[in-house]
Design a protein around this motif. Structure first.
Motif, mmCIF file in Angstrom:
data_model
loop_
_atom_site.group_PDB
_atom_site.id
_atom_site.type_symbol
_atom_site.label_atom_id
_atom_site.label_comp_id
_atom_site.label_asym_id
_atom_site.label_seq_id
_atom_site.Cartn_x
_atom_site.Cartn_y
_atom_site.Cartn_z
ATOM 1 N N LEU A 1 0.814 -1.213 0.000
ATOM 2 C CA LEU A 1 0.000 0.000 0.000
ATOM 3 C C LEU A 1 0.854 1.273 0.000
ATOM 4 C CD1 LEU A 1 -3.106 0.280 0.251
ATOM 5 C CD2 LEU A 1 -2.742 0.723 2.674
ATOM 6 N N LEU A 2 1.905 1.249 0.801
ATOM 7 C CA LEU A 2 2.649 2.484 1.086
ATOM 8 C C LEU A 2 4.055 2.476 0.522
ATOM 9 C CD1 LEU A 2 1.716 2.574 4.880
ATOM 10 C CD2 LEU A 2 0.684 4.005 3.120
ATOM 11 N N GLY A 3 4.485 1.326 0.041
ATOM 12 C CA GLY A 3 5.896 1.128 -0.284
ATOM 13 C C GLY A 3 6.505 2.210 -1.160
ATOM 14 N N ALA A 4 5.714 2.734 -2.109
ATOM 15 C CA ALA A 4 6.265 3.704 -3.052
ATOM 16 C C ALA A 4 6.853 4.914 -2.334
ATOM 17 C CB ALA A 4 5.181 4.147 -4.031
ATOM 18 N N SER A 5 6.255 5.287 -1.206
ATOM 19 C CA SER A 5 6.749 6.458 -0.479
ATOM 20 C C SER A 5 8.027 6.164 0.293
ATOM 21 C CB SER A 5 5.690 6.948 0.512
ATOM 22 O OG SER A 5 4.479 7.201 -0.142
ATOM 23 N N TYR A 6 8.348 4.879 0.460
ATOM 24 C CA TYR A 6 9.472 4.526 1.336
ATOM 25 C C TYR A 6 10.747 4.207 0.569
ATOM 26 C CZ TYR A 6 6.519 4.575 5.467
ATOM 27 O OH TYR A 6 5.705 4.980 6.488
ATOM 28 N N GLY A 7 10.760 4.528 -0.746
ATOM 29 C CA GLY A 7 11.956 4.292 -1.535
ATOM 30 C C GLY A 7 13.136 5.060 -0.965
ATOM 31 N N GLY A 8 14.220 4.380 -0.688
ATOM 32 C CA GLY A 8 15.419 5.037 -0.175
ATOM 33 C C GLY A 8 15.427 5.225 1.326
ATOM 34 N N ALA A 9 14.335 4.851 2.015
ATOM 35 C CA ALA A 9 14.250 5.108 3.455
ATOM 36 C C ALA A 9 15.292 4.317 4.238
ATOM 37 C CB ALA A 9 12.850 4.775 3.964
#
Lengths: 96, 458, 365
Positions: free
Chosen positions: B58-66
């Motif tokens: 659901l949210l993974g796209a926002s966590y790129g590079g985190a």
């Protein structure tokens, strides 16, 4: 009632809110656990004042103040639930 | 007393990037954050989210590079102080914070301060916004990130901006019962071709994401209402419906949740407390710190980076954090300054800027008082209503601090974080004066008297 | 807007507003100049005591003036509340100076004995810890004793000022007067936005008063003295009377303040001052440990060399006055009545010769 349902599986953490047990998910803040359980307006703006509800869940609005483990006025959105935690709500500015 | 070269306030993309550069250059570096784990708001609970299959989808796209950014700061040797609330600071680099994990107030002394405290959602007051069930749309996302929690029952979203569109998509994907969107913006924004071309060229990823979100709203089978007026959250001890005029027709939509969002504004508490210069950004309708391209402020060894220096978004935040830290290295340890890396970052920042400008142009900030009436609560902490403030301004309150002492607006525990910017803009407009700000005083968060006694005496 | 006035008052803080209220009552056409901006300086930063205990040691005129103001306060409050709807929240609650050790209590005992016949010690009694705890159950075991004066009390300084502003609203002119020029018929007041004429002028501009008064032969040799104040969240009511350095407001917040610092014009705060004030307050009232401090601020007291008010009437420029004090709340009632009357009738020096500026000659050196 304004409640939330869960789409992820987490271990359950049981806290005591105003004397009654409340099941939360590990990783929840106290404020999220209360909101998800449908307890929105849990602090008041003055002694005997009107209820205040959390707005931000990120430490800005101070609408989620509660007495947590004997510390009055904690931002419930900044404190994560822990088994055995004792939370008191309903007082003004989180005085329990 | 903890003595360090660099203290970084905030562990979001900007703070983590700054920590990686500063610690990587051999400067002793601490990072304070009020959350229990690094990542800031955008990468909140990064470990939990990336491990949880449902949330990652659901949210993974926002966590790129985190995870990479968090790992890099740790590998560089930066020391992370979790669950720490900054309480007081001065321009000499002296800091006092509450260590919530270990208990008690702690003092630190840094040679340079990098303020990377990010942004918060702009407050949108309207009749009934104090009812439980009315919440920031960003807070709905936090519930999702932190606890996989989705608003149950009928949901209405209101406002504008990329975050609102993102939350709309995430809530739909999570199966929320979304009944309506009350949009402050138009369906298809019109943008000058040149601005669009520069944005696409500089940051195609961001532009594509924005287009996807706008299309998503069009394709969603959710009614969108525009030209909202006379809005009111209806209910007794919680919201039961939202009532409003749209196209001159009265609407009432039952709901148990109303998510509100009208863009974000910089968190300037720390730089204001330090007494450094700020200016009112009239287009973005918010206060921003006055700093140079590298984030350096005048009058103290203080740098600002990320959204706290003016809204730039997560991608730019990391670049700005790294640039500020390179400048700190240049100031504290010139022989270790990596000039080529700093120059490359300057180019990246220049490339990303047009896309950010496009976002700002697409969703211009609105009149914050567009939806209030005299009975609307403005200061939620003290229960001060719009009419009371209106009377005080009419009676001669010539600045926000005068309006505050006349009405108690902004005197509660949030110390004006919610109502202060609105009050400041309002007073300025009615008195035809420059926009000021409520004075920020210590403690930055209310502190138990018992905690003060843990301060080591001189 | 008329550009001529019988009396111009420079400064719309507690002192200037109270004088304006009183002078308006005389039928004078009053212009009250408010420099505007975003700040009321001392009038918004103070603690709110209406206090007589210990005031005017070696200066009976100040003791009398203070008592006179306290006597006038109930009528002053009623007048303001009725005229404006703003209640200054004055309570003659009694005031207590708390001793937290045998040493402090011994000092109080000695002082009271020494002042026995002075007016500064009138109606002030020594009480031991147990008597105080019987009176105020929230007091902690470390309280050794204290001096109590039934005439002391407290008011809400912000509400008082708001009421005064409302009451004098029609006299207020928003202009920052930076120079006062004597003319044949009175005074010309200069601001960035224009000039104004007045027959007489009263300078009540706090720490800015000396600079304005110098060309008119008026000086109070003022200096800033910083006081830091802490305020808590609202609490259940536990304290009605004022404890000199701790008081609970009508809103329920608790204020603490007892620093006296010579730091120039620095209005900043220090964590160590907060710690020291908190430590004392918690020893007085242990349950305060569980309350939260919401704000800490520094304000500058307007201090004359001997700490007394300055009620000065110019010898070289008749019709020019300077009025200043560091107890703008306590003296507000007498400013709005007797002091305004004395200015209206041009008898300021005759009424309080001991408070004229002549006493200060050479004091500032």
């Amino acid at each position: 009632m304004s409640t939330m349902r869960r789409i992820s599986k987490r271990p359950t953490v049981t806290i005591t809110v105003d004397g009654a047990p409340l099941a939360a998910h590990a990783g929840d803040s106290v404020a999220l656990a209360l909101l998800a359980a449908g307890r929105g307006g849990f602090c008041a703006d003055a002694p005997g004042g009107s209820p205040r509800a959390p707005l931000c869940l990120m430490g800005v609005c101070f609408g989620c103040l509660a007495d947590i483990d004997g510390r009055a006025g904690e931002q419930a959105c900044m404190v994560l639930v822990r088994d055995g935690m004792i939370v008191k709500t309903g007082g003004h500015d989180g005085t329990g | 007393m903890e003595r360090v070269d660099v203290a970084i306030l905030g562990a979001g993309p900007a703070g983590l990037a700054a920590a990686t550069v500063a610690a990587g250059a051999g400067l002793s570096t601490i990072v304070l954050d009020d959350q229990g784990a690094p990542g800031g708001q955008i990468w909140r609970a990064a470990g939990d989210v990336t491990r949880d299959r449902a949330l990652a989808r659901l949210l993974g796209a926002s966590y790129g590079g985190a995870m990479e950014a968090i790992g890099a700061a740790q590998a560089a040797g930066a020391v992370f102080h979790p669950a720490c609330d900054l309480i007081d600071a001065n321009g000499d680099g002296a800091l006092v914070w509450l260590d919530r994990a270990n208990g008690g107030l702690r003092e630190g002394q840094a040679r340079a301060l990098i303020v990377a405290t990010g942004a918060r959602e702009r407050a949108v007051p309207f009749p009934g916004w104090t009812l439980p069930g009315v919440i920031n749309a960003g807070a709905m996302q936090i519930a999702l990130k932190q606890g996989g929690a989705v608003p149950d029952g009928p949901v209405v979203l209101m406002g504008q901006g990329p975050l609102l569109l993102l939350v709309l998509q995430q809530l739909l994907a999570a199966g929320a019962d979304l009944r309506a969107v009350l949009a402050f913006d138009g369906a298809v924004p019109s943008v000058p071709f040149g601005a669009m071309a520069r944005a696409v060229f500089g940051d195609p990823g961001l532009v594509a994401q924005g287009a996807r979100l706008l299309l998503g709203r069009m394709r969603a089978k959710v009614p969108v209402y525009r030209d909202i007026a006379n809005l009111r959250a209806v209910g007794g001890d919680r919201i039961e419906a939202v009532a409003f005029d749209s196209d001159r027709r009265r609407q009432q939509i039952p709901c148990t949740w109303l998510g509100v969002h009208d863009g974000v504004i910089p968190n300037t508490q720390v730089t204001q407390l330090l007494g450094l210069a700020h200016r009112w950004d009239n287009a973005a309708r918010c206060l921003v710190p006055v700093c140079d391209d590298l984030g350096r402020m005048e009058g103290a060894p203080v740098w600002v980076a990320g959204d706290g220096a003016g809204i730039g978004g997560a991608r730019l935040a990391g670049v700005r954090g790294a640039r500020a830290a390179h400048d700190v290295v240049r100031a504290l340890a010139p022989d270790r300054h990596d000039a080529p890396a700093a120059r490359a970052l300057a180019q990246t920042a220049a490339r990303l800027a047009p896309a950010r400008a496009l976002v700002a142009a697409l969703w211009p900030a609105r009149d914050p008082l567009a939806l209030v009436d005299d009975d609307t609560v403005l200061c939620r902490c003290e229960g001060v209503r719009v009419g009371t403030v209106r009377a005080a301004i009419a009676a001669g309150a010539s600045g926000p601090n005068r309006a505050k002492v006349a009405t108690r607006c902004g005197m509660g525990p949030c110390q004006g974080r919610i109502c202060g910017p609105i009050l400041a803009e309002w007073v300025a407009r009615d008195t035809d004066t420059p926009v000021g700000a409520l004075r920020v005083r210590p403690p930055l968060k209310p502190v138990l008297l018992a905690d003060y006694l843990t301060l080591e005496q001189e | 807007m008329s550009r001529g006035a019988d009396i111009a008052i420079i400064g719309a803080g507690l002192v200037g507003s109270a004088l304006a209220l009183g002078l308006t009552r005389h039928g004078a056409q009053v212009a009250l100049f408010d420099a505007g901006g975003d700040d009321f300086h001392a009038s918004a930063g103070n603690f709110g005591l209406v206090w007589v205990q210990g005031k005017g040691i070696e200066a009976p005129v100040y003791a009398d003036l203070t008592r006179r103001s306290v006597a006038l306060w109930p009528a002053f409050q009623a007048e303001l509340a009725e005229a404006t709807g703003h209640d200054p929240a004055y309570r003659r609650s009694g005031g207590l100076k708390i001793a937290l050790s045998d040493g402090e209590f011994a000092t109080q005992t000695d002082t009271l004995a020494r002042l026995h016949n002075q007016r500064a010690a009138l109606n002030t009694e020594l009480m031991d810890g147990d008597s105080l705890r019987a009176m105020i159950p929230a007091l902690g075991p470390e309280v050794r004793g204290g001096t109590f004066c039934a005439e002391d009390g407290h008011a809400d300084p912000l509400a008082t000022h708001a009421a005064l502003r409302r009451a004098t609203q029609r006299a207020i002119i928003r202009a920052h007067i930076h120079r006062i020029e004597p003319t044949a018929r009175g005074f010309t007041l200069h601001s960035e936005t224009g000039t104004y004429e007045a027959t007489r002028v009263v300078i009540a501009a706090g720490l800015a008063s000396d600079a304005l008064g110098a060309p008119l032969g008026l000086s109070a040799h003022l200096r800033p003295q910083r006081g830091q104040i802490l305020v808590t969240q609202r609490m259940e009511r536990f304290l009605d009377l004022a404890c000199h350095t701790v008081r609970q407001t009508t809103q329920g917040t608790v204020m603490m303040g007892d620093t006296k610092e010579d730091v120039g014009y620095d209005r900043g705060t220090t964590p160590m001052a907060a710690r020291a004030m908190v430590a004392r307050a918690v020893r007085m009232f242990p349950h305060l440990a569980d309350a939260r401090i919401v704000r800490q601020w520094g304000a500058l007291r307007v201090m004359s060399p001997d700490g007394l008010p300055v009620y000065a009437q110019s010898e070289t420029h008749p019709g020019a006055y300077l009025v200043t004090c560091h107890s703008g709340v306590t003296l507000a009632a007498v400013h709005a009545r007797d002091v305004a009357d004395a200015i209206a009738t041009d008898r300021l020096t005759d009424t309080w010769p001991e408070l004229n500026q002549t006493r200060l000659k050479g004091a500032a050196a």
